[in-house]
Design an enzyme around this catalytic site. Structure first.
Site, PDB file in Angstrom:
ATOM      1  N   LYS A   1       0.875  -1.173   0.000  1.00  0.00           N
ATOM      2  CA  LYS A   1       0.000   0.000   0.000  1.00  0.00           C
ATOM      3  C   LYS A   1       0.909   1.218   0.000  1.00  0.00           C
ATOM      4  CE  LYS A   1      -1.927   3.019   1.969  1.00  0.00           C
ATOM      5  NZ  LYS A   1      -1.611   4.406   1.582  1.00  0.00           N
TER       6      LYS A   1
ATOM      7  N   GLU B   1       9.049  16.843  14.894  1.00  0.00           N
ATOM      8  CA  GLU B   1       9.628  16.517  13.582  1.00  0.00           C
ATOM      9  C   GLU B   1       8.982  17.416  12.530  1.00  0.00           C
ATOM     10  OE1 GLU B   1       8.550  12.857  11.532  1.00  0.00           O
ATOM     11  OE2 GLU B   1      10.664  12.489  11.106  1.00  0.00           O
TER      12      GLU B   1
HETATM   13  P1  NAD Z   1       2.324   8.639   7.362  1.00  0.00           P
HETATM   14  O1  NAD Z   1       2.458   7.892   8.618  1.00  0.00           O
HETATM   15  O2  NAD Z   1       1.323   9.735   7.289  1.00  0.00           O
HETATM   16  O3  NAD Z   1       1.946   7.666   6.155  1.00  0.00           O
HETATM   17  C1  NAD Z   1       2.753   6.553   5.814  1.00  0.00           C
HETATM   18  C2  NAD Z   1       1.884   5.492   5.188  1.00  0.00           C
HETATM   19  O4  NAD Z   1       0.968   5.025   6.152  1.00  0.00           O
HETATM   20  C3  NAD Z   1       1.054   5.975   3.997  1.00  0.00           C
HETATM   21  O5  NAD Z   1       1.024   4.967   3.018  1.00  0.00           O
HETATM   22  C4  NAD Z   1      -0.324   6.154   4.617  1.00  0.00           C
HETATM   23  O6  NAD Z   1      -1.378   6.003   3.690  1.00  0.00           O
HETATM   24  C5  NAD Z   1      -0.342   5.027   5.620  1.00  0.00           C
HETATM   25  N1  NAD Z   1      -1.285   5.183   6.722  1.00  0.00           N
HETATM   26  C6  NAD Z   1      -1.740   6.316   7.292  1.00  0.00           C
HETATM   27  N2  NAD Z   1      -2.627   6.031   8.273  1.00  0.00           N
HETATM   28  C7  NAD Z   1      -2.710   4.676   8.344  1.00  0.00           C
HETATM   29  C8  NAD Z   1      -3.443   3.774   9.143  1.00  0.00           C
HETATM   30  N3  NAD Z   1      -4.290   4.196  10.086  1.00  0.00           N
HETATM   31  N4  NAD Z   1      -3.290   2.455   8.934  1.00  0.00           N
HETATM   32  C9  NAD Z   1      -2.442   2.000   7.991  1.00  0.00           C
HETATM   33  N5  NAD Z   1      -1.735   2.802   7.181  1.00  0.00           N
HETATM   34  C10 NAD Z   1      -1.860   4.139   7.358  1.00  0.00           C
HETATM   35  O7  NAD Z   1       3.772   9.167   7.008  1.00  0.00           O
HETATM   36  P2  NAD Z   1       4.212  10.127   5.801  1.00  0.00           P
HETATM   37  O8  NAD Z   1       3.777  11.502   6.141  1.00  0.00           O
HETATM   38  O9  NAD Z   1       3.778   9.520   4.500  1.00  0.00           O
HETATM   39  O10 NAD Z   1       5.796   9.996   5.853  1.00  0.00           O
HETATM   40  C11 NAD Z   1       6.613  10.810   6.621  1.00  0.00           C
HETATM   41  C12 NAD Z   1       7.006  10.128   7.925  1.00  0.00           C
HETATM   42  O11 NAD Z   1       7.704   8.921   7.645  1.00  0.00           O
HETATM   43  C13 NAD Z   1       7.962  10.947   8.767  1.00  0.00           C
HETATM   44  O12 NAD Z   1       7.583  10.901  10.118  1.00  0.00           O
HETATM   45  C14 NAD Z   1       9.297  10.246   8.597  1.00  0.00           C
HETATM   46  O13 NAD Z   1      10.219  10.432   9.629  1.00  0.00           O
HETATM   47  C15 NAD Z   1       8.865   8.827   8.480  1.00  0.00           C
HETATM   48  N6  NAD Z   1       9.908   8.013   7.842  1.00  0.00           N
HETATM   49  C16 NAD Z   1      10.632   7.133   8.624  1.00  0.00           C
HETATM   50  C17 NAD Z   1      11.661   6.382   8.069  1.00  0.00           C
HETATM   51  C18 NAD Z   1      12.482   5.450   8.906  1.00  0.00           C
HETATM   52  O14 NAD Z   1      13.173   4.633   8.343  1.00  0.00           O
HETATM   53  N7  NAD Z   1      12.443   5.526  10.222  1.00  0.00           N
HETATM   54  C19 NAD Z   1      11.954   6.521   6.703  1.00  0.00           C
HETATM   55  C20 NAD Z   1      11.204   7.427   5.955  1.00  0.00           C
HETATM   56  C21 NAD Z   1      10.181   8.161   6.524  1.00  0.00           C
END
Ligand code: NAD
Length: 489
Positions: free
Chosen positions: A187, A393
Site C-alpha cells: 500500500k 519533527e
Molecule cells: P504517514 O504515517 O502519514 O503515512 C505513511 C503510510 O501510512 C502511507 O502509506 C499512509 O497512507 C499510511 N497510513 C496512514 N494512516 C494509516 C493507518 N491508520 N493504517 C495503515 N496505514 C496508514 O507518514 P508520511 O507523512 O507519509 O511519511 C513521513 C514520515 O515517515 C515521517 O515521520 C518520517 O520520519 C517517516 N519516515 C521514517 C523512516 C524510517 O526509516 N524511520 C523513513 C522514511 C520516513
C-alpha cells in the site's frame, strides 16, 4: 532541464491515458471506490487519476498473496534469486524513468532521486544474494537431543510506505520480504503512487509470478487499516510517522500482527570544538538540506559547542543562503518543492512558531513563488531544546541550532526528545566519542561522518522512532519464523 521535462512527458503519457490501476494477481484492477487525483507539487497540476482502493480491494489482494504464497515459498532458492536479480536489472534499465517520475510526484530533486532509484536496484541485488542461505538453521547437540533449527517465511505480508523517497523505501521492505519467500501486498503513500506502479511492472517483467507482489493504492485510514486488520496478512512492515505507527499496532492487535515500525526522528548532530569543523559544516548542511529535508535520518537539531557557535553559525548562514531552490528536474537544483499542500502548510507553520517561542530566523523562513510548494532552506538560531522547533519533527529543510557548553550538557539535550533514530557526533577525542555514543539514545550513530548506509548493518530506531531493524540478516528475522525440532539421540 528541458530535456528532462520532455523525457518525463513521454513517460507520463500512459498514466494520463489509463491512470494508475491497482495490480492484483498480475492483473490491472480498478479501485472499488473509483479514483482520486494525483497532483505534482512542482506546479499543482494533476498528473493522473489513481485507483482508490478500499478494504474490498485489500481483501482481494490479500487472498491473491495468500494463494501465491506456497508456490513462491517452495520455488527453488536459486530460481527465486535469479528473478530478484532480474528485478534489479529491470530497475537499472528504467532508473531514469523511475527518478523522473519520482521527482515530479514528490518534489524530490534529480540530483538525489537518480541515486535513490539505483539504491532500489542495490537493495534487490543485496537481498537476492542472501536468498540461498536465508533459511539456513543450526544443529545444536545437547546430551540427549540433536536440536535442529530452521527458518521459514512467515506468509503473506503487508508493506505500507511513505511519500519521501518512496521507491527506495519500498524496495528496502519488498526485496527482503520476497527474498525470504513471503508474498506481499503493498500500500504505497497516496501522495506518491507512480514509482510503486513501476516497481510491480518491473517485478512481473522479471518473472515474479502473479500474486507474489500486489499493489493496492488508497488512503491510510481505509486501505491501510484494512491491510493491518486482514487475517491472512501475517506481518506489517511500516515506514511513516510515529503516531501512525501506534495506529498500526492497535489495528493489528486482534489478528496478533507482527509489526516492524520505522518511524520519525528529531536527530541531533553534535559538533564539539575539537572537531574538523570544515568537514562537520559540510555534513551538517548535507544531512538536513539534502532530499528536501524530508528524510527520517536528517539531522534537524544542530547541537553546537558555545566556544565555536558564533563562527560556525555565521558560516552556516552563508552556506544556507547559497542553496539553490528550483525545479526538481534541473540537475543543478538542490531543493525542490515540499510534497503536498498539507505538508507545505505544516512546515511553514514553524516559521511563526519559531518566532513566537523566541528563536531567531537566521536564514530562510520564507516561501518561494506561488506556483508550487517551494520554501527557502531555513535555519533557526537562539533556540533551546524546550521549543517546539527542537522537539517536533518538521520534516523539511529546516534546521534548529542549539548551543551547549559541556559534554554532559550536550548528551542531556541530545537525549531530551521522544525520538531516537540517528545521531551524528563530531569530535577528534576518541574517548569522548566512545563515551558519548554509548549513552546517546539512537538506533544508528555516525562519528565524524554523515549517514552512509551499508546494507548489512542494522537500520532502525529506538523510543518513538521505531521497533525492529532492517538490513542484513535482521530483515530475515522479521519476515521469517524460527522453528526448533529436537531429535532424541
Ligand atoms: P504517514 O504515517 O502519514 O503515512 C505513511 C503510510 O501510512 C502511507 O502509506 C499512509 O497512507 C499510511 N497510513 C496512514 N494512516 C494509516 C493507518 N491508520 N493504517 C495503515 N496505514 C496508514 O507518514 P508520511 O507523512 O507519509 O511519511 C513521513 C514520515 O515517515 C515521517 O515521520 C518520517 O520520519 C517517516 N519516515 C521514517 C523512516 C524510517 O526509516 N524511520 C523513513 C522514511 C520516513
Amino acid at each position: 532541464l528541458n530535456e528532462n521535462i520532455q523525457k518525463l512527458d513521454g513517460f507520463l503519457e500512459r498514466f494520463r491515458e489509463t491512470g494508475i490501476l491497482n495490480r492484483i494477481a498480475g492483473k490491472d484492477v480498478a479501485g472499488s471506490a473509483g479514483t482520486f487525483a494525483n497532483t505534482s507539487p512542482v506546479d499543482k497540476s494533476v498528473i493522473c487519476d489513481v485507483a482508490h482502493g478500499t478494504a474490498k480491494d485489500i481483501d482481494t489482494a490479500a487472498n491473491a498473496a495468500s494463494d501465491a504464497f506456497a508456490k513462491w515459498r517452495d520455488m527453488p532458492a536459486t530460481e527465486r534469486r535469479k528473478i530478484l536479480i532480474k528485478v534489479a536489472e529491470g530497475i537499472e534499465a528504467r532508473a531514469e524513468e523511475i527518478a523522473l517520475c519520482e521527482c515530479w510526484d514528490t518534489g524530490q530533486t534529480m540530483r538525489f532521486m537518480s541515486k535513490a532509484a539505483l539504491r532500489g536496484a542495490a537493495n534487490f541485488r543485496y537481498f537476492a544474494d542472501q536468498v540461498v542461505q536465508a533459511r539456513d538453521g543450526q544443529h545444536l547437540k545437547s546430551p540427549t537431543l540433536m536440536n535442529v533449527t530452521s527458518r521459514t517465511p512467515i506468509g503473506p505480508v503487508g508493506v505500507i510506505t511513505p511519500w519521501n523517497t518512496p521507491f527506495m523505501l519500498s524496495t528496502w521492505k519488498i526485496a527482503p520480504a520476497l527474498a525470504a519467500g513471503c508474498t506481499v501486498v503493498h500500500k504505497p503513500a497516496e501522495a506518491s503512487p507512480l514509482s510503486a506502479r513501476l516497481l510491480v511492472e518491473i517485478a512481473e517483467e522479471a518473472g515474479l509470478p502473479p500474486g507474489v507482489l500486489n499493489t493496492v493504492n488508497g488512503f491510510g485510514e481505509d486501505a491501510g487499516k484494512a491491510l493491518c486488520e486482514h487475517p491472512k496478512i501475517k506481518a506489517i512492515a511500516f515506514v511513516g510517522e510515529s503516531r501512525t505507527g501506534s495506529l498500526i499496532t492497535k489495528q493489528g492487535a486482534d489478528t496478533l500482527k507482527r509489526n516492524h515500525l520505522e518511524l520519525g526522528g528529531k536527530n541531533p548532530v553534535i559538533v564539539f570544538d575539537d572537531a574538523n569543523l570544515d568537514e562537520a559544516l559540510d555534513a551538517v548542511i548535507f544531512m538536513i538540506f539534502s532530499i528536501n529535508g524530508e528524510r527520517c535520518t536528517s539531522s534537524s537539531r544542530l547541537l553546537i559547542q558555545d566556544t565555536i557557535r558564533a563562527d560556525f553559525e555565521a558560516k552556516l548562514v552563508a552556506r544556507v543562503n547559497n542553496i539553490k531552490v528550483g525545479h526538481p528536474l534541473d540537475p543543478a537544483t538542490e531543493i525542490g518543492p515540499l510534497v503536498t499542500e498539507e505538508h507545505f502548510n505544516k512546515v511553514t507553520s514553524y516559521f511563526d512558531i519559531a518566532k513566537e517561542d523566541g528563536a531567531t530566523v537566521a536564514a530562510g523562513g520564507v516561501t518561494v513563488g506561488d506556483e508550487g510548494y517551494f520554501i527557502r532552506p531555513t535555519l533557526f538560531t537562539n533556540a533551546n531544546n524546550k521549543m517546539r522547533i527542537a522537539q517536533e519533527e518538521i520534516f523539511g529543510p529546516v534546521l534548529t541550532s542549539i548551543p551547549f557548553s559541556t559534554e554532559e550538557d550536550a548528551l542531556s539535550i541530545a537525549n531530551d526528545t521522544p525520538y531516537g533514530l540517528t545521531g551524528y557526533v563530531w569530535t577528534n577525542d576518541l574517548q569522548r566519542a566512545l563515551r558519548f555514543t554509548d549513552r546517546l539514545e539512537a538506533g544508528m550513530i555516525w562519528v565524524n561522518s554523515a549517514n552512509v548506509r551499508h546494507l548489512p548493518t542494522p537500520f532502525g530506531g529506538v523510543k518513538a522512532s521505531g521497533i525492529g531493524r532492517d538490513g542484513g540478516d535482521w530483515s530475515f528475522e522479521f519476515y521469517m519464523e524460527q522453528k526448533h525440532i529436537g531429535f532424541a539421540t
